[in-house]
Design a protein around this motif. Structure first.
Motif, mmCIF file in Angstrom:
data_model
loop_
_atom_site.group_PDB
_atom_site.id
_atom_site.type_symbol
_atom_site.label_atom_id
_atom_site.label_comp_id
_atom_site.label_asym_id
_atom_site.label_seq_id
_atom_site.Cartn_x
_atom_site.Cartn_y
_atom_site.Cartn_z
ATOM 1 N N VAL A 194 32.905 -18.138 -3.188
ATOM 2 C CA VAL A 194 32.067 -18.821 -2.202
ATOM 3 C C VAL A 194 31.383 -19.970 -2.930
ATOM 4 O O VAL A 194 30.700 -19.756 -3.931
ATOM 5 C CB VAL A 194 31.019 -17.875 -1.585
ATOM 6 N N GLU A 195 31.561 -21.179 -2.433
ATOM 7 C CA GLU A 195 31.031 -22.346 -3.140
ATOM 8 C C GLU A 195 29.503 -22.392 -3.149
ATOM 9 O O GLU A 195 28.885 -22.768 -4.142
ATOM 10 C CB GLU A 195 31.583 -23.633 -2.505
ATOM 11 N N TYR A 196 28.888 -22.016 -2.022
ATOM 12 C CA TYR A 196 27.429 -22.054 -1.925
ATOM 13 C C TYR A 196 26.952 -20.748 -1.321
ATOM 14 O O TYR A 196 27.264 -20.430 -0.174
ATOM 15 C CB TYR A 196 26.972 -23.231 -1.052
ATOM 16 N N LEU A 197 26.183 -19.997 -2.108
ATOM 17 C CA LEU A 197 25.672 -18.702 -1.670
ATOM 18 C C LEU A 197 24.152 -18.779 -1.621
ATOM 19 O O LEU A 197 23.496 -18.969 -2.648
ATOM 20 C CB LEU A 197 26.127 -17.609 -2.639
ATOM 21 N N ILE A 198 23.597 -18.659 -0.425
ATOM 22 C CA ILE A 198 22.153 -18.769 -0.235
ATOM 23 C C ILE A 198 21.523 -17.380 -0.345
ATOM 24 O O ILE A 198 21.841 -16.485 0.448
ATOM 25 C CB ILE A 198 21.826 -19.416 1.123
ATOM 26 N N GLN A 199 20.683 -17.209 -1.345
ATOM 27 C CA GLN A 199 20.049 -15.920 -1.575
ATOM 28 C C GLN A 199 19.145 -15.556 -0.399
ATOM 29 O O GLN A 199 18.282 -16.330 0.004
ATOM 30 C CB GLN A 199 19.232 -15.954 -2.872
ATOM 31 N N GLY A 200 19.365 -14.374 0.158
ATOM 32 C CA GLY A 200 18.568 -13.908 1.283
ATOM 33 C C GLY A 200 18.998 -14.478 2.623
ATOM 34 O O GLY A 200 18.420 -14.130 3.652
ATOM 35 N N GLY A 201 20.017 -15.326 2.625
ATOM 36 C CA GLY A 201 20.478 -15.926 3.870
ATOM 37 C C GLY A 201 21.156 -14.907 4.766
ATOM 38 O O GLY A 201 21.908 -14.052 4.297
ATOM 39 N N THR A 202 20.897 -14.982 6.069
ATOM 40 C CA THR A 202 21.491 -14.075 7.039
ATOM 41 C C THR A 202 22.492 -14.840 7.901
ATOM 42 O O THR A 202 22.745 -16.027 7.684
ATOM 43 C CB THR A 202 20.408 -13.462 7.948
ATOM 44 N N HIS A 203 23.037 -14.175 8.895
ATOM 45 C CA HIS A 203 24.001 -14.832 9.765
ATOM 46 C C HIS A 203 23.342 -15.932 10.593
ATOM 47 O O HIS A 203 24.030 -16.821 11.103
ATOM 48 C CB HIS A 203 24.663 -13.806 10.693
ATOM 49 N N PHE A 204 22.037 -15.885 10.722
ATOM 50 C CA PHE A 204 21.295 -16.859 11.521
ATOM 51 C C PHE A 204 20.690 -17.963 10.647
ATOM 52 O O PHE A 204 19.815 -18.686 11.072
ATOM 53 C CB PHE A 204 20.195 -16.137 12.302
ATOM 54 N N MET A 205 21.190 -18.106 9.417
ATOM 55 C CA MET A 205 20.523 -19.006 8.471
ATOM 56 C C MET A 205 20.725 -20.485 8.796
ATOM 57 O O MET A 205 20.006 -21.324 8.258
ATOM 58 C CB MET A 205 20.986 -18.723 7.037
ATOM 59 N N VAL A 206 21.677 -20.825 9.666
ATOM 60 C CA VAL A 206 21.789 -22.233 10.068
ATOM 61 C C VAL A 206 20.487 -22.686 10.731
ATOM 62 O O VAL A 206 20.140 -23.878 10.688
ATOM 63 C CB VAL A 206 22.989 -22.444 11.014
ATOM 64 N N TYR A 207 19.748 -21.733 11.282
ATOM 65 C CA TYR A 207 18.443 -22.017 11.879
ATOM 66 C C TYR A 207 17.312 -21.669 10.916
ATOM 67 O O TYR A 207 16.447 -22.495 10.642
ATOM 68 C CB TYR A 207 18.299 -21.224 13.180
ATOM 69 N N SER A 208 17.344 -20.457 10.371
ATOM 70 C CA SER A 208 16.210 -19.986 9.573
ATOM 71 C C SER A 208 16.147 -20.630 8.194
ATOM 72 O O SER A 208 15.071 -20.727 7.597
ATOM 73 C CB SER A 208 16.262 -18.460 9.427
ATOM 74 N N ARG A 209 17.279 -21.067 7.667
ATOM 75 C CA ARG A 209 17.316 -21.698 6.343
ATOM 76 C C ARG A 209 17.913 -23.101 6.448
ATOM 77 O O ARG A 209 18.674 -23.529 5.589
ATOM 78 C CB ARG A 209 18.126 -20.833 5.376
ATOM 79 N N ALA A 210 17.546 -23.796 7.523
ATOM 80 C CA ALA A 210 18.133 -25.108 7.804
ATOM 81 C C ALA A 210 17.909 -26.103 6.671
ATOM 82 O O ALA A 210 18.764 -26.954 6.404
ATOM 83 C CB ALA A 210 17.587 -25.658 9.118
ATOM 84 N N ASP A 211 16.755 -26.022 5.987
ATOM 85 C CA ASP A 211 16.482 -26.952 4.889
ATOM 86 C C ASP A 211 17.547 -26.854 3.804
ATOM 87 O O ASP A 211 18.068 -27.876 3.335
ATOM 88 C CB ASP A 211 15.108 -26.663 4.275
ATOM 89 N N GLU A 212 17.865 -25.622 3.414
ATOM 90 C CA GLU A 212 18.849 -25.428 2.349
ATOM 91 C C GLU A 212 20.254 -25.802 2.802
ATOM 92 O O GLU A 212 21.030 -26.404 2.051
ATOM 93 C CB GLU A 212 18.801 -23.978 1.870
#
Length: 231
Positions: A194-212
């Motif tokens: 996986v090229e980019y793995l966001i720690q703690g990211g969930t399936h909804f992270m396009v919204y909840s982790r939008a900054d990253e």
């Protein structure tokens, strides 16, 4: 001198199963370039093949346009199919999988048992707290948005999309950059790269982790702006 608009990155965003452009409301303002949202089309019939559906979706994208197809969840599957028809497009997958062989065990079990045929496609609409846990949605405004998206799901489309995912023939699919979350219960990252793995990211992270997510997409777009697309 800043680049002209003609040289700015172009993004086409495709939301996940049953979702719409609302999931991108935190992401879009942070993307540096021209952003288009590709709305879902109604299936032509309950058994419309995924490649035929992707061909209809692709009509919104000029054949000679270099762009990024950004697909979330099932939207990533459609993005990969569109890329077969748009050779200048690059694909970024958010909370999605790059091939049918990477379905997680739970979804493989559902496919093998055929449970999806007798469960109502809008089941999460009536069990939102289960959906909240499964998709990794926080309480508060995030949960309220999630509930509204569930309530607005169109059962005919949802049933078609689930069927299409389980029938997906991903042989000879093109490359994609994966952006995944470590806490994604729907498509948990497996042993494949996986090229980019966001720690703690969930399936909804396009919204909840939008900054990253935006930071990664802007970085990718900048890297490939002057480079030929990978084929």
């Amino acid at each position: 001198m800043p680049d002209s608009a003609d040289h700015q990155p172009v993004f086409y965003l495709i939301s996940g199963l049953g979702a719409d452009e609302r999931v991108f409301q935190r992401l879009i303002p942070q993307l540096r370039g021209t952003v288009h949202y590709l709305p879902w089309l109604a299936p032509a019939d309950p058994d419309e093949p995924l490649p035929a559906y992707a061909e209809r979706m692709a009509t919104a994208i000029p054949l000679d346009r270099r762009c990024w197809l950004v697909g979330v969840s099932f939207g990533g599957t459609v993005a990969l199919e569109i890329a077969r028809l748009r050779p200048l497009a690059l694909v970024a997958l958010i909370s999605s999988i790059p091939g049918a062989d990477q379905l997680p065990p739970l979804l493989k079990l559902i496919r093998a048992t055929g449970v999806q045929h007798w469960l109502p496609p809008q089941i999460l609409k009536f069990t939102p707290r289960l959906g909240q846990w499964y998709f990794g949605v926080s309480n508060g405004p995030e949960y309220q948005l999630f509930r509204q998206i569930l309530w607005d799901q169109e059962p005919r489309y949802t049933r078609w999309a689930i069927r299409s995912l389980f029938r997906w023939d991903s042989r000879d699919i093109g490359p994609a950059v994966q952006i995944r979350g470590t806490h994604d219960r729907v498509f948990p990252p497996g042993p494949a790269k996986v090229e980019y793995l966001i720690q703690g990211g969930t399936h909804f992270m396009v919204y909840s982790r939008a900054d990253e997510v935006a930071r990664i997409l802007n970085q990718l777009a900048g890297e490939f702006r002057s480079e030929p697309p990978v084929v």
